[in-house]
Design a protein around this motif. Structure first.
Motif, PDB file in Angstrom:
ATOM      1  N   ARG A  31     104.157  31.377  -2.849  1.00  0.00           N
ATOM      2  CA  ARG A  31     102.867  30.858  -2.365  1.00  0.00           C
ATOM      3  C   ARG A  31     102.992  30.225  -0.982  1.00  0.00           C
ATOM      4  NH1 ARG A  31     101.570  25.141  -5.082  1.00  0.00           N
ATOM      5  NH2 ARG A  31     103.695  24.439  -5.424  1.00  0.00           N
ATOM      6  N   TYR A  32     104.093  29.550  -0.714  1.00  0.00           N
ATOM      7  CA  TYR A  32     104.279  28.940   0.605  1.00  0.00           C
ATOM      8  C   TYR A  32     104.502  30.002   1.679  1.00  0.00           C
ATOM      9  CZ  TYR A  32     104.865  24.515  -1.909  1.00  0.00           C
ATOM     10  OH  TYR A  32     104.683  23.414  -2.704  1.00  0.00           O
ATOM     11  N   ILE A  33     105.361  30.955   1.396  1.00  0.00           N
ATOM     12  CA  ILE A  33     105.661  31.995   2.377  1.00  0.00           C
ATOM     13  C   ILE A  33     104.412  32.828   2.647  1.00  0.00           C
ATOM     14  CG2 ILE A  33     107.027  34.100   2.752  1.00  0.00           C
ATOM     15  CD1 ILE A  33     109.384  32.536   1.441  1.00  0.00           C
ATOM     16  N   GLY A  34     103.591  33.013   1.637  1.00  0.00           N
ATOM     17  CA  GLY A  34     102.340  33.742   1.809  1.00  0.00           C
ATOM     18  C   GLY A  34     101.337  33.044   2.716  1.00  0.00           C
ATOM     19  N   LEU A  35     101.505  31.760   2.946  1.00  0.00           N
ATOM     20  CA  LEU A  35     100.602  31.001   3.810  1.00  0.00           C
ATOM     21  C   LEU A  35     100.968  31.080   5.290  1.00  0.00           C
ATOM     22  CD1 LEU A  35     100.173  27.760   1.648  1.00  0.00           C
ATOM     23  CD2 LEU A  35      98.487  29.593   1.998  1.00  0.00           C
ATOM     24  N   VAL A  36     102.093  31.710   5.587  1.00  0.00           N
ATOM     25  CA  VAL A  36     102.552  31.794   6.976  1.00  0.00           C
ATOM     26  C   VAL A  36     101.898  32.994   7.656  1.00  0.00           C
ATOM     27  CG1 VAL A  36     104.562  31.966   8.506  1.00  0.00           C
ATOM     28  CG2 VAL A  36     104.772  30.786   6.293  1.00  0.00           C
ATOM     29  N   PRO A  37     101.118  32.752   8.715  1.00  0.00           N
ATOM     30  CA  PRO A  37     100.498  33.884   9.420  1.00  0.00           C
ATOM     31  C   PRO A  37     101.538  34.658  10.224  1.00  0.00           C
ATOM     32  CG  PRO A  37      99.994  31.829  10.536  1.00  0.00           C
ATOM     33  CD  PRO A  37     100.761  31.466   9.295  1.00  0.00           C
ATOM     34  N   GLU A  38     101.143  35.836  10.660  1.00  0.00           N
ATOM     35  CA  GLU A  38     102.012  36.621  11.545  1.00  0.00           C
ATOM     36  C   GLU A  38     102.149  35.875  12.864  1.00  0.00           C
ATOM     37  OE1 GLU A  38     103.733  39.329  10.693  1.00  0.00           O
ATOM     38  OE2 GLU A  38     102.844  39.136   8.690  1.00  0.00           O
ATOM     39  N   GLY A  39     103.285  36.044  13.497  1.00  0.00           N
ATOM     40  CA  GLY A  39     103.496  35.427  14.798  1.00  0.00           C
ATOM     41  C   GLY A  39     104.863  34.793  14.904  1.00  0.00           C
ATOM     42  N   ASN A  40     105.110  34.178  16.027  1.00  0.00           N
ATOM     43  CA  ASN A  40     106.372  33.507  16.304  1.00  0.00           C
ATOM     44  C   ASN A  40     106.428  32.217  15.477  1.00  0.00           C
ATOM     45  OD1 ASN A  40     108.023  31.426  17.657  1.00  0.00           O
ATOM     46  ND2 ASN A  40     108.454  33.077  19.108  1.00  0.00           N
ATOM     47  N   LEU A  41     107.378  32.141  14.558  1.00  0.00           N
ATOM     48  CA  LEU A  41     107.429  31.014  13.632  1.00  0.00           C
ATOM     49  C   LEU A  41     107.624  29.686  14.361  1.00  0.00           C
ATOM     50  CD1 LEU A  41     107.253  30.107  10.695  1.00  0.00           C
ATOM     51  CD2 LEU A  41     109.737  30.366  10.565  1.00  0.00           C
ATOM     52  N   ILE A  42     108.436  29.652  15.379  1.00  0.00           N
ATOM     53  CA  ILE A  42     108.645  28.399  16.105  1.00  0.00           C
ATOM     54  C   ILE A  42     107.346  27.951  16.767  1.00  0.00           C
ATOM     55  CG2 ILE A  42     109.845  27.339  18.060  1.00  0.00           C
ATOM     56  CD1 ILE A  42     112.342  28.960  17.149  1.00  0.00           C
ATOM     57  N   ALA A  43     106.621  28.872  17.373  1.00  0.00           N
ATOM     58  CA  ALA A  43     105.324  28.529  17.975  1.00  0.00           C
ATOM     59  C   ALA A  43     104.355  28.054  16.893  1.00  0.00           C
ATOM     60  CB  ALA A  43     104.755  29.718  18.728  1.00  0.00           C
ATOM     61  N   LEU A  44     104.381  28.697  15.742  1.00  0.00           N
ATOM     62  CA  LEU A  44     103.512  28.278  14.635  1.00  0.00           C
ATOM     63  C   LEU A  44     103.857  26.859  14.180  1.00  0.00           C
ATOM     64  CD1 LEU A  44     103.448  31.583  12.544  1.00  0.00           C
ATOM     65  CD2 LEU A  44     101.523  30.575  13.813  1.00  0.00           C
ATOM     66  N   LEU A  45     105.141  26.555  14.091  1.00  0.00           N
ATOM     67  CA  LEU A  45     105.561  25.203  13.696  1.00  0.00           C
ATOM     68  C   LEU A  45     105.119  24.167  14.731  1.00  0.00           C
ATOM     69  CD1 LEU A  45     109.102  26.063  12.320  1.00  0.00           C
ATOM     70  CD2 LEU A  45     107.231  25.066  10.972  1.00  0.00           C
ATOM     71  N   GLU A  46     105.198  24.516  16.001  1.00  0.00           N
ATOM     72  CA  GLU A  46     104.747  23.607  17.057  1.00  0.00           C
ATOM     73  C   GLU A  46     103.237  23.397  16.983  1.00  0.00           C
ATOM     74  OE1 GLU A  46     108.254  24.478  20.355  1.00  0.00           O
ATOM     75  OE2 GLU A  46     106.455  25.734  20.369  1.00  0.00           O
ATOM     76  N   GLU A  47     102.491  24.466  16.761  1.00  0.00           N
ATOM     77  CA  GLU A  47     101.030  24.347  16.617  1.00  0.00           C
ATOM     78  C   GLU A  47     100.674  23.505  15.388  1.00  0.00           C
ATOM     79  OE1 GLU A  47      99.684  28.414  16.473  1.00  0.00           O
ATOM     80  OE2 GLU A  47     100.420  28.800  18.502  1.00  0.00           O
ATOM     81  N   GLN A  48     101.404  23.720  14.315  1.00  0.00           N
ATOM     82  CA  GLN A  48     101.156  22.949  13.099  1.00  0.00           C
ATOM     83  C   GLN A  48     101.434  21.461  13.328  1.00  0.00           C
ATOM     84  OE1 GLN A  48     103.870  23.397   9.635  1.00  0.00           O
ATOM     85  NE2 GLN A  48     102.022  24.169   8.605  1.00  0.00           N
ATOM     86  N   GLN A  49     102.482  21.167  14.060  1.00  0.00           N
ATOM     87  CA  GLN A  49     102.802  19.782  14.390  1.00  0.00           C
ATOM     88  C   GLN A  49     101.655  19.142  15.164  1.00  0.00           C
ATOM     89  OE1 GLN A  49     106.293  19.330  16.844  1.00  0.00           O
ATOM     90  NE2 GLN A  49     106.356  17.116  16.572  1.00  0.00           N
ATOM     91  N   ALA A  50     101.120  19.859  16.137  1.00  0.00           N
ATOM     92  CA  ALA A  50      99.994  19.339  16.913  1.00  0.00           C
ATOM     93  C   ALA A  50      98.778  19.113  16.006  1.00  0.00           C
ATOM     94  CB  ALA A  50      99.650  20.291  18.051  1.00  0.00           C
ATOM     95  N   GLU A  51      98.528  20.032  15.083  1.00  0.00           N
ATOM     96  CA  GLU A  51      97.409  19.892  14.153  1.00  0.00           C
ATOM     97  C   GLU A  51      97.578  18.658  13.263  1.00  0.00           C
ATOM     98  OE1 GLU A  51      95.222  22.341  10.515  1.00  0.00           O
ATOM     99  OE2 GLU A  51      97.071  23.128  11.371  1.00  0.00           O
ATOM    100  N   THR A  52      98.765  18.484  12.725  1.00  0.00           N
ATOM    101  CA  THR A  52      99.031  17.321  11.868  1.00  0.00           C
ATOM    102  C   THR A  52      98.832  16.031  12.649  1.00  0.00           C
ATOM    103  OG1 THR A  52     100.515  18.563  10.434  1.00  0.00           O
ATOM    104  CG2 THR A  52     100.815  16.169  10.476  1.00  0.00           C
ATOM    105  N   ASN A  53      99.295  16.005  13.879  1.00  0.00           N
ATOM    106  CA  ASN A  53      99.103  14.820  14.717  1.00  0.00           C
ATOM    107  C   ASN A  53      97.628  14.565  14.998  1.00  0.00           C
ATOM    108  OD1 ASN A  53     101.652  13.352  15.881  1.00  0.00           O
ATOM    109  ND2 ASN A  53     102.212  15.500  15.610  1.00  0.00           N
ATOM    110  N   ARG A  54      96.863  15.614  15.252  1.00  0.00           N
ATOM    111  CA  ARG A  54      95.414  15.464  15.487  1.00  0.00           C
ATOM    112  C   ARG A  54      94.723  14.878  14.254  1.00  0.00           C
ATOM    113  NH1 ARG A  54      95.789  20.324  17.818  1.00  0.00           N
ATOM    114  NH2 ARG A  54      95.036  21.447  16.012  1.00  0.00           N
ATOM    115  N   ILE A  55      95.026  15.440  13.103  1.00  0.00           N
ATOM    116  CA  ILE A  55      94.384  14.997  11.856  1.00  0.00           C
ATOM    117  C   ILE A  55      94.720  13.540  11.573  1.00  0.00           C
ATOM    118  CG2 ILE A  55      94.419  15.252   9.339  1.00  0.00           C
ATOM    119  CD1 ILE A  55      94.738  18.315   9.855  1.00  0.00           C
TER     120      ILE A  55
END
Length: 172
Positions: free
Chosen positions: A16-40
């Motif tokens: 279920r967790y791996i299925g939630l990962v969109p296509e794309g560069n995983l490191i960039a996705l992790l950085e975007e997710q970090q920014a989202e968590t900080n915003r929230i």
């Protein structure tokens, strides 16, 4: 670019967790997710940060603390497996980690400082691993697990919790 792990590289629980990962560069996705968590979390009032949507449910502070603890543990597993360590790694009980946790006594800023330090360490580790290291396999919680599966699990685990935060905490 890090390829998506095959089902044989992780316990079915993590599907279920791996299925939630969109296509794309995983490191960039992790950085975007970090920014989202900080915003929230940066937008929360002290009252919102302590909110629980039900009896026995975690507060938003505890959710962030849990996400951070889990990433710290999973990154440690990733490091050991990526380095070729074949020592079986134990599981961990998330509920036991939450008993007596310090999260409610910390500010959101302090929790974000911890989260950001852990996420940044994870990203630096991922950037420095070779393609071969990502495919190495070890055992955690009595199941095979590759380094790249762990990297995907990290993103998916947090994505799962961010969805819960949005649905059960912020949309109410």
């Amino acid at each position: 670019m890090l390829e998506r792990p095959q089902a044989s590289e992780y316990n079915e629980f993590f599907t279920r967790y791996i299925g939630l990962v969109p296509e794309g560069n995983l490191i960039a996705l992790l950085e975007e997710q970090q920014a989202e968590t900080n915003r929230i979390y940066s937008a929360l009032s002290a009252e919102q940060a302590d909110y629980r949507y039900g009896e026995g449910k975690w507060s938003l502070k505890e959710v962030l603390g849990h996400v951070t603890d889990t990433e710290r543990i999973m990154s440690y597993r990733l490091l050991r497996i990526a380095r070729g360590d074949q020592t079986p790694l134990p599981g961990f009980d998330q509920d036991a980690y939450m008993e007596g946790n310090p999260f409610s006594g910390l500010t959101v800023a302090e929790l974000l400082e911890n989260y950001n330090a852990v996420r940044q360490a994870t990203i630096v580790l991922l950037k420095q691993l070779s393609a071969e290291a990502f495919t190495r396999s070890g055992f955690a919680n009595q199941s095979p697990l590759t380094a790249r599966a762990i990297a995907y699990i990290l993103y998916g685990h947090e994505r799962n919790h961010l969805s819960i935060v949005q649905e059960r905490y912020l949309d109410n």
